[in-house]
Design a protein around this motif. Sequence first.
Motif, mmCIF file in Angstrom:
data_model
loop_
_atom_site.group_PDB
_atom_site.id
_atom_site.type_symbol
_atom_site.label_atom_id
_atom_site.label_comp_id
_atom_site.label_asym_id
_atom_site.label_seq_id
_atom_site.Cartn_x
_atom_site.Cartn_y
_atom_site.Cartn_z
ATOM 1 N N ARG A 64 -114.006 42.741 26.008
ATOM 2 C CA ARG A 64 -113.623 43.764 26.991
ATOM 3 C C ARG A 64 -113.557 43.208 28.402
ATOM 4 O O ARG A 64 -113.313 43.954 29.357
ATOM 5 C CB ARG A 64 -114.618 44.929 26.949
ATOM 6 C CG ARG A 64 -114.549 45.772 25.679
ATOM 7 C CD ARG A 64 -115.333 47.070 25.790
ATOM 8 N NE ARG A 64 -116.779 46.878 25.919
ATOM 9 C CZ ARG A 64 -117.468 47.081 27.034
ATOM 10 N NH1 ARG A 64 -116.838 47.482 28.151
ATOM 11 N NH2 ARG A 64 -118.771 46.892 27.057
ATOM 12 N N SER A 65 -113.740 41.902 28.530
ATOM 13 C CA SER A 65 -113.759 41.265 29.850
ATOM 14 C C SER A 65 -112.384 40.748 30.221
ATOM 15 O O SER A 65 -111.707 40.097 29.410
ATOM 16 C CB SER A 65 -114.764 40.111 29.859
ATOM 17 O OG SER A 65 -116.074 40.589 29.643
ATOM 18 N N LEU A 66 -111.988 41.009 31.458
ATOM 19 C CA LEU A 66 -110.683 40.542 31.915
ATOM 20 C C LEU A 66 -110.622 39.022 31.955
ATOM 21 O O LEU A 66 -109.550 38.429 31.796
ATOM 22 C CB LEU A 66 -110.369 41.127 33.299
ATOM 23 C CG LEU A 66 -109.701 42.510 33.322
ATOM 24 C CD1 LEU A 66 -110.640 43.580 32.780
ATOM 25 C CD2 LEU A 66 -109.262 42.867 34.741
ATOM 26 N N GLU A 67 -111.765 38.377 32.200
ATOM 27 C CA GLU A 67 -111.774 36.911 32.255
ATOM 28 C C GLU A 67 -111.306 36.307 30.932
ATOM 29 O O GLU A 67 -110.631 35.276 30.920
ATOM 30 C CB GLU A 67 -113.184 36.388 32.588
ATOM 31 C CG GLU A 67 -113.653 36.716 33.991
ATOM 32 C CD GLU A 67 -114.455 38.003 34.061
ATOM 33 O OE1 GLU A 67 -115.293 38.117 34.966
ATOM 34 O OE2 GLU A 67 -114.255 38.904 33.189
ATOM 35 N N PHE A 68 -111.693 36.936 29.827
ATOM 36 C CA PHE A 68 -111.238 36.425 28.530
ATOM 37 C C PHE A 68 -109.721 36.491 28.434
ATOM 38 O O PHE A 68 -109.071 35.525 28.006
ATOM 39 C CB PHE A 68 -111.870 37.230 27.390
ATOM 40 C CG PHE A 68 -111.283 36.928 26.040
ATOM 41 C CD1 PHE A 68 -111.670 35.811 25.337
ATOM 42 C CD2 PHE A 68 -110.312 37.768 25.476
ATOM 43 C CE1 PHE A 68 -111.109 35.515 24.087
ATOM 44 C CE2 PHE A 68 -109.755 37.496 24.235
ATOM 45 C CZ PHE A 68 -110.153 36.358 23.539
ATOM 46 N N TRP A 69 -109.141 37.589 28.822
ATOM 47 C CA TRP A 69 -107.712 37.802 28.599
ATOM 48 C C TRP A 69 -106.828 37.058 29.589
ATOM 49 O O TRP A 69 -105.644 36.836 29.307
ATOM 50 C CB TRP A 69 -107.408 39.298 28.635
ATOM 51 C CG TRP A 69 -108.057 40.022 27.505
ATOM 52 C CD1 TRP A 69 -109.220 40.744 27.549
ATOM 53 C CD2 TRP A 69 -107.624 40.063 26.145
ATOM 54 N NE1 TRP A 69 -109.530 41.234 26.300
ATOM 55 C CE2 TRP A 69 -108.560 40.833 25.418
ATOM 56 C CE3 TRP A 69 -106.524 39.532 25.464
ATOM 57 C CZ2 TRP A 69 -108.433 41.079 24.051
ATOM 58 C CZ3 TRP A 69 -106.395 39.780 24.103
ATOM 59 C CH2 TRP A 69 -107.333 40.544 23.414
ATOM 60 N N ILE A 70 -107.374 36.659 30.717
ATOM 61 C CA ILE A 70 -106.536 35.948 31.697
ATOM 62 C C ILE A 70 -106.669 34.440 31.560
ATOM 63 O O ILE A 70 -106.010 33.683 32.291
ATOM 64 C CB ILE A 70 -106.884 36.388 33.137
ATOM 65 C CG1 ILE A 70 -105.679 36.140 34.061
ATOM 66 C CG2 ILE A 70 -108.152 35.697 33.653
ATOM 67 C CD1 ILE A 70 -105.782 36.832 35.393
ATOM 68 N N ALA A 71 -107.501 33.978 30.618
ATOM 69 C CA ALA A 71 -107.780 32.539 30.503
ATOM 70 C C ALA A 71 -106.837 31.826 29.551
ATOM 71 O O ALA A 71 -107.182 30.780 28.989
ATOM 72 C CB ALA A 71 -109.220 32.341 30.055
ATOM 73 N N THR A 72 -105.650 32.332 29.356
ATOM 74 C CA THR A 72 -104.687 31.717 28.446
ATOM 75 C C THR A 72 -104.483 30.241 28.787
ATOM 76 O O THR A 72 -104.246 29.885 29.946
ATOM 77 C CB THR A 72 -103.333 32.439 28.526
ATOM 78 O OG1 THR A 72 -103.525 33.812 28.191
ATOM 79 C CG2 THR A 72 -102.321 31.821 27.576
ATOM 80 N N GLY A 73 -104.592 29.391 27.773
ATOM 81 C CA GLY A 73 -104.299 27.976 27.946
ATOM 82 C C GLY A 73 -105.385 27.152 28.591
ATOM 83 O O GLY A 73 -105.195 25.954 28.809
ATOM 84 N N LEU A 74 -106.531 27.754 28.885
ATOM 85 C CA LEU A 74 -107.597 27.017 29.560
ATOM 86 C C LEU A 74 -108.592 26.395 28.586
ATOM 87 O O LEU A 74 -109.665 25.951 29.004
ATOM 88 C CB LEU A 74 -108.338 27.920 30.551
ATOM 89 C CG LEU A 74 -107.507 28.442 31.722
ATOM 90 C CD1 LEU A 74 -108.382 29.192 32.715
ATOM 91 C CD2 LEU A 74 -106.772 27.297 32.427
#
Length: 636
Positions: free
Chosen positions: A467-477
């Motif tokens: 449910r954390s935005l950090e997970f979903w915005i970390a594409t490719g990291l």
Amino acid sequence: MAERLFPDDPGDAPKKVKGAFFSDYTGEFPMPRVLQSAKEEAPRQPAAKPAQPSRGPAPAWLRTGRPALHELTRNRRQALMALGGGAVALGALGTTAAAVFGPPAADPDDFVKTGSGGGNISPHDAGSFSNRDASYTSGQGDLNDLGASGTADTPSAAAVAAMRATPRFPTPLTRDPVLHLLRRATFGATPADVALVKQIGIDAWIDQQLEPDKIPDPVADAALKAVPTVTMTTAQIRSSVKDGDGKPMMELSRAVIARQMWSSRQLFEVMVDFWNNHLNVTSPFDGGWDVRGPYDSGVIRKHALGKFSDMLIASARDPAMMRYLDNTSSDQRNVNENYGRELLELHTVGIDGGYNEKDVRNSAYLMTGRTATREGTFKYEQNRHRTGAVKVLGFQHANKSRTDGLAVGDAYLLYLATHPSTARYVARKLCVRFVCDTPPQGLVDRLAKAYQESGSAVVPVLKVLFRSLEFWIATGLKTRRPLENFIATGRVVGTAPGTDTAKALEDLYNFTNKLGQPPLGWGPPDGYPDVATAWSSAAGMLETWNAHRMFLQQSWKGLANPKADSLVTQPAATLGTYLDVLANRLLFQPMQPAEKDALIKFLGAKADTRITDTNLGGKLPLLAPLVLDSVYHALR
């Protein structure tokens, strides 16, 4: 035999000579290694950067911490030239040495009698790295701003909010949340996975995966029949194979490949891998022949989505852990500190937990009496337990009775499992696994809070993570480790169990040794590193590329290997369109124009070349692996 990169280079290419083209190439992927001599332990100078061909500025996404080794170059010759030097050599003093060489304690009673340093100094204050992966990422800092932060009510709502934000670190991967979820919560997306998540939705898929017992798993179950000892108890193993036979441990390691590649319970298998590294017991190891398999099933798999406190206590009553960390040789007169130390450093509070050498000794005292019998069972021998008052961090006990020693130890383990430092330590490792190599501290704190509030339960922590935005915005990291890349390749091309799965699993396992990451094979007790810089190796990348060819050129005998020409089933009038279809099939997204142009030039054609043969005149088995060699398949 599959085409390999070195043999099919032109005749004037550098010959495959050990130590020639790659200064440290040995024919196998050298795992991250420690320094071997005192001379090598001198202060290290910054490594000279290998010469690179002049190709202009690197794309932005290659300057955001992603290894340049993954860049798709225009042909194999250039790829080998661009790779440059070999594996990362890393040396770091262990916490014991760090404490021994630290300043002595002022209190003579706290003096470490077995060394020449002070018992009051903590490994953290002595300069030890904070955790397993910190030695590889030292100096990078925490990525506290990924472009979005906070939590939403549901994973899908968090994904939508993250999609509206601008990532701080651009990536060549599509930000499609379905693909991002499958890259992180599985060992590699398959067309069936993508279709399922799109059909039932992100939230429902996560909920399903968090209840793995309700998910039918027929393919993995069938494959496990090829490795029958993995479901046996210690008593069954001992009655099935001769004493000391390593077959059960080898079958366990092969079963890891089968489960990761074919299980429908993918998130569960990801967490099993996570905990097998956290509470690492190497397989194979001396003394593990009859107990390592039951440790996997009775400790790791049983509690992978349960409470960490239950898992920790179970591990401290398991004969495999007792043998692996030498607690079987520890008693009241001769206390072996190995297990007591790793409980603090690796299993619970971590280097930053604030413990010192006196705490380590007391931790070891509390664990005396726990041992393993010759028959492979756990036993508490009270006459071997060391009594006397103990204090470790905030845990204190009179410890007067040998009879009560086991219960006192369990109370200590429960204290460690629910300690705030353990919450932070486990939370950070989960963030490294699912988000990025140097995760935002705010996200770590959020997961640590969920861990403490749930009494160390794993599922509530994962629900906060998703449910954390950090997970979903970390594409490719995140970069796939060699074994992850290997498994993802088999999954995406559709490799399945076949006529001789047992022999095939043996061959697959043997190849993972070349990759430097055989399942469960990390020797030290800290588990495989989970950051990209630990795996930057020219030889390792070469073998990874060769694996792509072996999967697509039907080299794994005994498995059902789809032919390359089955990958492109949609009609494509021109080569440019054909490459788009192929990329969508293997990468689930189109390639950028530069990479697409590189493949067109490799084929010696043009984008508008008419396609009359879906096998490209026999060139598809050569082309498809190059697509998997690209950065798109290397990242997750």
